[in-house]
Design a protein around this motif. Structure first.
Motif, short mmCIF file in Angstrom:
data_model
loop_
_atom_site.label_atom_id
_atom_site.label_comp_id
_atom_site.label_asym_id
_atom_site.label_seq_id
_atom_site.Cartn_x
_atom_site.Cartn_y
_atom_site.Cartn_z
N LEU A 14 -1.01 5.60 -11.42
CA LEU A 14 0.43 5.47 -11.65
C LEU A 14 1.07 6.85 -11.73
O LEU A 14 0.82 7.62 -12.65
N LEU A 15 1.92 7.14 -10.79
CA LEU A 15 2.62 8.42 -10.75
C LEU A 15 4.11 8.18 -10.98
O LEU A 15 4.70 7.27 -10.38
N ASP B 109 -12.82 0.94 -5.56
CA ASP B 109 -12.99 -0.50 -5.38
C ASP B 109 -14.34 -0.90 -4.82
O ASP B 109 -14.56 -2.06 -4.48
N GLY B 110 -15.23 0.06 -4.71
CA GLY B 110 -16.55 -0.20 -4.15
C GLY B 110 -16.73 0.37 -2.76
O GLY B 110 -17.86 0.56 -2.30
N GLN B 111 -15.58 0.65 -2.10
CA GLN B 111 -15.62 1.23 -0.76
C GLN B 111 -14.78 2.50 -0.66
O GLN B 111 -15.12 3.42 0.08
N ARG B 112 -13.68 2.54 -1.40
CA ARG B 112 -12.80 3.71 -1.32
C ARG B 112 -12.01 3.84 -2.60
O ARG B 112 -11.85 2.88 -3.38
N GLU B 113 -11.47 5.03 -2.81
CA GLU B 113 -10.55 5.26 -3.92
C GLU B 113 -9.18 4.67 -3.56
O GLU B 113 -8.71 4.81 -2.43
N LEU B 114 -8.58 3.99 -4.52
CA LEU B 114 -7.27 3.42 -4.27
C LEU B 114 -6.21 4.53 -4.21
O LEU B 114 -6.35 5.57 -4.86
N ALA B 115 -5.19 4.29 -3.41
CA ALA B 115 -4.12 5.27 -3.27
C ALA B 115 -3.20 5.24 -4.49
O ALA B 115 -3.07 4.22 -5.17
N ASP B 116 -2.56 6.36 -4.75
CA ASP B 116 -1.59 6.45 -5.84
C ASP B 116 -0.42 5.50 -5.59
O ASP B 116 -0.08 5.20 -4.44
N ILE B 117 0.18 5.03 -6.67
CA ILE B 117 1.37 4.21 -6.58
C ILE B 117 2.47 4.81 -7.44
O ILE B 117 2.20 5.53 -8.40
N VAL B 118 3.69 4.53 -7.07
CA VAL B 118 4.84 5.08 -7.78
C VAL B 118 5.24 4.13 -8.91
O VAL B 118 5.50 2.95 -8.67
N ASP B 119 5.26 4.63 -10.11
CA ASP B 119 5.67 3.83 -11.26
C ASP B 119 7.14 4.12 -11.57
O ASP B 119 7.48 5.22 -12.02
#
Length: 313
Positions: free
Chosen positions: A26-27, A74-84
């Motif tokens: 959360l950014l 998630d087991g395959q990749r890092e999740l991307a940042d999201i705008v909070d």
């Protein structure tokens, strides 16, 4: 003068940079930054439409806090940042003003090209969110998938009488949505009336009960729903009422019920629907922290948000 000393220095748990928490995704929003194609989170702390068990206005805060229970991998990749985007300032005493403000915020977000995930709040909010989407994109042919124990198509008189039972009646009144492009998954026995079930069937809504999910499997039901609602649609919206889950896994909801979906079934539906590239928005409603034992429901809600993010890639 003595230097201030932290009496708990070195005693708090240290964060491990090799195991980042999902809460770090959360950014905060930077004014002027483009939101096009960005996933954004907006909290909607309003529960004025809940006839009993208030507390869903604390849902956005609880979900954000529960993200720290999970990693960002998630087991395959890092999740991307999201705008909070933080929480919308909403009056709990004036339903008309609260819903007007929610509709305006929805219209503004969808106009930027963002892909919002809204956190409530009572489920009546979803009607205003979809009306805001209709105002932003009036030519849209929207498909809607709901995960809910209830049909939520109650009749209403005016904005002051909106409740957690009215959102999909209001959504179906817009120009962008039809019954044939709407699917409701998780409908529970003894939770809806004959009158309203007949009404949604007259509209052509595709209804899937808890028993349908148990018999055919959650992912299969979700795929079937998408096949029906996406036939002539160009966009998809997902609305989740956490009370679709059984009370054993989700006690912290506004309308707790027995005989609902398991957490695994909830995850499978969310994962399947969210993988559709035409998904433009989603919401999660009715998380009620005052009734949530050991934060079980908040953790389920946070996991469902992560499944949406993971499926979007």
């Amino acid at each position: 003068m003595d230097t201030p000393h932290d009496p708990l220095a070195g005693l708090r748990p240290a964060s491990d940079p090799r195991d980042p928490r999902a809460s770090s995704l959360l950014l905060p929003f930077t004014p002027g930054a483009s939101l096009r194609d960005r996933t954004v989170v907006l909290g909607l702390p309003y529960d004025g439409g809940i006839p009993s068990r208030p507390g869903a206005r604390f849902g956005p805060k609880a979900l954000r806090e529960a993200l720290s229970s999970y990693g960002s991998f998630d087991g395959q990749r890092e999740l991307a940042d999201i705008v909070d985007m933080g929480d919308l300032a909403l009056s709990s005493m004036n339903a008309s003003k609260a819903h007007a403000r929610i509709e305006e915020a929805s219209r503004n977000l969808f106009s930027t090209g963002a892909r919002p995930f809204f956190i409530g709040g009572d489920h009546g909010i979803t009607g205003s969110l979809l009306r805001g989407l209709a105002a932003a994109r009036p030519g849209l042919r929207l498909a809607l998938v709901t995960l809910d124990a209830h049909l939520d198509v109650r009749e209403y008189d005016d904005a002051a009488s909106l409740s957690s039972g009215t959102p999909f009646r209001r959504a179906l009144e817009t120009s962008i949505l039809t019954g044939s492009r709407t699917a409701m998954i998780g409908i529970r026995r003894f939770a809806n009336s004959r009158y309203y079930l007949s009404w949604v069937r007259e509209q052509g809504v595709h209804v899937y009960s808890v028993e349908d999910v148990a018999e055919r499997g959650a992912a299969a039901i979700a795929r079937d729903a998408l096949t029906h609602v996406m036939r002539d649609a160009d966009a998809l919206y997902l609305s989740v009422d956490i009370d679709a889950a059984d009370a054993a896994v989700a006690p912290g909801v506004s309308a707790v019920g027995v005989g609902g979906l398991s957490s695994r079934e909830m995850i499978d539906v969310i994962r399947t629907v969210s993988a559709d590239p035409r998904l433009i928005g989603a919401d999660l409603m009715e998380l009620s922290p005052p009734h949530d034992e050991n934060q079980r429901t908040a953790k389920l809600a946070a996991r469902l948000l992560l499944e949406v993010l993971s499926a979007r890639g």
